[in-house]
Design an enzyme around this catalytic site. Structure first.
Site, mmCIF file in Angstrom:
data_model
loop_
_atom_site.group_PDB
_atom_site.id
_atom_site.type_symbol
_atom_site.label_atom_id
_atom_site.label_comp_id
_atom_site.label_asym_id
_atom_site.label_seq_id
_atom_site.Cartn_x
_atom_site.Cartn_y
_atom_site.Cartn_z
ATOM 1 N N TYR A 141 28.094 29.952 38.449
ATOM 2 C CA TYR A 141 28.238 29.280 39.657
ATOM 3 C C TYR A 141 26.982 28.181 39.831
ATOM 4 O O TYR A 141 27.346 27.512 40.596
ATOM 5 C CB TYR A 141 28.202 30.332 40.986
ATOM 6 C CG TYR A 141 29.252 30.861 41.283
ATOM 7 C CD1 TYR A 141 29.824 32.112 40.166
ATOM 8 C CD2 TYR A 141 29.841 30.899 42.416
ATOM 9 C CE1 TYR A 141 30.937 32.707 40.362
ATOM 10 C CE2 TYR A 141 31.000 31.708 42.623
ATOM 11 C CZ TYR A 141 31.524 32.616 41.624
ATOM 12 O OH TYR A 141 32.534 33.337 41.880
ATOM 13 N N LYS A 190 29.011 41.023 28.975
ATOM 14 C CA LYS A 190 29.867 40.739 27.990
ATOM 15 C C LYS A 190 28.775 40.426 26.821
ATOM 16 O O LYS A 190 28.910 39.362 26.154
ATOM 17 C CB LYS A 190 30.676 39.520 28.379
ATOM 18 C CG LYS A 190 31.758 38.958 27.359
ATOM 19 C CD LYS A 190 33.093 39.973 27.269
ATOM 20 C CE LYS A 190 33.778 39.722 26.202
ATOM 21 N NZ LYS A 190 35.030 40.466 26.086
ATOM 22 N N ASP A 223 35.317 43.516 30.401
ATOM 23 C CA ASP A 223 36.771 43.480 30.000
ATOM 24 C C ASP A 223 37.606 44.991 30.095
ATOM 25 O O ASP A 223 38.257 45.425 30.771
ATOM 26 C CB ASP A 223 37.309 42.818 28.646
ATOM 27 C CG ASP A 223 36.441 43.243 27.209
ATOM 28 O OD1 ASP A 223 35.504 43.959 27.706
ATOM 29 O OD2 ASP A 223 37.079 42.820 26.475
ATOM 30 N N ASP A 247 32.661 38.831 41.088
ATOM 31 C CA ASP A 247 33.413 38.183 41.993
ATOM 32 C C ASP A 247 35.035 38.779 41.777
ATOM 33 O O ASP A 247 35.507 39.480 42.467
ATOM 34 C CB ASP A 247 33.435 36.627 41.872
ATOM 35 C CG ASP A 247 34.290 36.056 42.780
ATOM 36 O OD1 ASP A 247 34.589 36.441 43.820
ATOM 37 O OD2 ASP A 247 35.039 35.182 42.216
ATOM 38 N N ASP A 251 37.556 41.767 43.985
ATOM 39 C CA ASP A 251 38.735 41.572 44.395
ATOM 40 C C ASP A 251 39.797 42.613 43.777
ATOM 41 O O ASP A 251 40.569 43.224 44.430
ATOM 42 C CB ASP A 251 39.431 40.111 44.039
ATOM 43 C CG ASP A 251 39.210 39.278 45.215
ATOM 44 O OD1 ASP A 251 37.980 39.434 45.827
ATOM 45 O OD2 ASP A 251 39.907 38.127 45.206
#
Ligand code: NAD
Ligand code: IPM
Ligand code: MN
Length: 357
Positions: A141, A190, A223, A247, A251
């Site tokens: 970001y 990751k 993942d 983020d 959700d």
């Protein structure tokens, strides 16, 4: 107690849901003898319209001096032109960065009364209680970004950068939270692909080994985490991860309780005011219809009382009122599962009635 609170309703459904949370805050103040000095500011698209800037100094300055800030949401199709000079979301990123709010707490705890509102099976969501700690002022970001022309086509890039100190401080927040909960910390990265994630993994492990050896600690690739979150969510307690992964995963996690409209968050720094907001956005598809779920924002207000004002009893009281409203069968459209639903204001009123007892 006296407290300066700033409300930043923002765009879309933001003003509708913040209005309901404001009523709750005012009720709590009058019931418990507090003086909340509440002011309102503009952020996001409405601030671009008024000042040409998604976070004007006029908005930021009172926030710096506030005890707590409650934000609705920013953004919407009106400001979505990819060629626009600025965007509503820039204002949100800037307030987080300016106030040093690096730790974003996103609790996910499904309500017993809403088991049927979730698309997932009952045996999967029962007993789930996860606290996501999302790094909020670093990562992709805030990395360098640019676009350029090359061989007759346009190329664009965003860099994902973390420094050791940024990782250490957010992992500490998460680990301390785990110590007060089920003593289990999971770090999500990751590291099989990204250099930045290998630094994340090494740094997180060092922090935990050195200062939090009482915790059960594990690492999961992002993942796989996306899958585990909906197949065995009960196995997680505190989950710490970077800005973008946090983020996306939260959700996804909102489907455990059943709606984005239920999840609050707290964005905290080392000191200074915290920023509290629902995790959802401005919901342009339902804005202005009076049907948005105000509960995430009301619960964010409760988090503000708990974390920034240390008003634990008052925060507990709001959370209990929300739970009792749901237990009584009241639903907004997003959680009604086809049944009867209330509008935003009606749901706010139900919470006030429950608070009045
Ligand atoms: P969104 O979170 O606004 O909406 C996703 C879906 O969830 C929509 O169908 C919406 O109607 C529903 N929803 C969200 N909140 C709800 C509520 N309280 N009650 C009932 N239903 C609710 O995500 P989006 O549509 O992808 O984004 C819309 C805009 O919001 C974009 O401009 C985005 O940048 C912005 N956004 C802002 C924030 C923020 O301000 N913190 C967060 C996320 C997205
Ligand atoms: C959120 C939102 C924001 C984010 C956007 C609007 C900048 O999605 O608060 O979750 O990505 O952090
Ligand atoms: Mn988001």
């Amino acid at each position: 107690m006296r407290a300066n609170l700033v409300l930043l309703p923002g765009d879309g459904i933001g003003p509708e849901i913040v209005a309901e949370a404001e009523k709750v805050l005012k009720f709590i103040a009058s019931e418990h003898g507090h003086e909340f000095d509440i002011t309102t500011g503009e952020i996001g698209g409405c601030a671009i319209d008024a000042y040409g800037d998604p976070l004007p100094e006029k908005t930021l300055e009172p926030c710096r001096n506030a005890d707590g800030i409650l934000l609705g949401a920013v953004g919407g199709p009106k400001w979505d032109d990819p060629n626009a000079k600025t965007r509503p979301e820039v204002g949100l990123l800037k307030i987080r960065k300016e106030l040093g709010l690096f730790a974003n707490l996103r609790p996910i705890k499904p309500y017993a009364a809403l088991i049927d509102a979730s698309p997932l099976k009952k045996h999967i969501i029962e007993g789930v209680d996860i606290l996501f700690v999302r790094e909020l002022t670093g990562g992709i970001y805030f990395g360098d970004s640019r676009s350029w022309e090359e061989n007759g086509e346009t190329v664009a890039t965003n860099e994902m950068t973390y420094r050791t100190s940024e990782i250490e401080r957010v992992v500490r927040v998460a680990a301390k939270a785990a110590q007060t909960r089920n003593k289990h910390l999971t770090s999500v990265d990751k590291a099989n692909v990204l250099e930045v994630s290998r630094l994340w993994r090494k740094t997180a492990e060092n922090v935990v080994k050195k200062d939090f050896s009482d915790l059960k600690y594990d690492v999961v690739l992002v993942d796989a985490m996306a899958m585990h979150l909906i197949s065995r969510p009960r196995d997680f307690d505190v989950v710490v991860t970077g800005n973008l992964f946090g983020d996306i995963l939260t959700d996804e996690g909102s489907m455990l309780p059943g709606s984005l409209g239920l999840l609050p968050s707290a964005s905290l720094g080392e000191d200074g005011p915290g920023l509290y907001e629902p995790i959802h956005g401005s919901a342009p598809d339902i804005a202005g219809k009076g049907i948005a779920n105000p509960l995430a924002t009301i619960l964010a207000a409760a988090m503000m009382l708990r974390h920034s004002l240390n008003l634990i009893e008052e925060a507990d009281r709001i959370e209990a009122a929300v739970e009792s409203v749901l237990n009584a069968g009241h639903r907004t459209a997003d959680i009604a599962a086809g049944g009867k639903s209330l509008g935003t204001v009606e749901m706010g009123e139900k919470v006030l009635e429950a608070l009045k007892g």
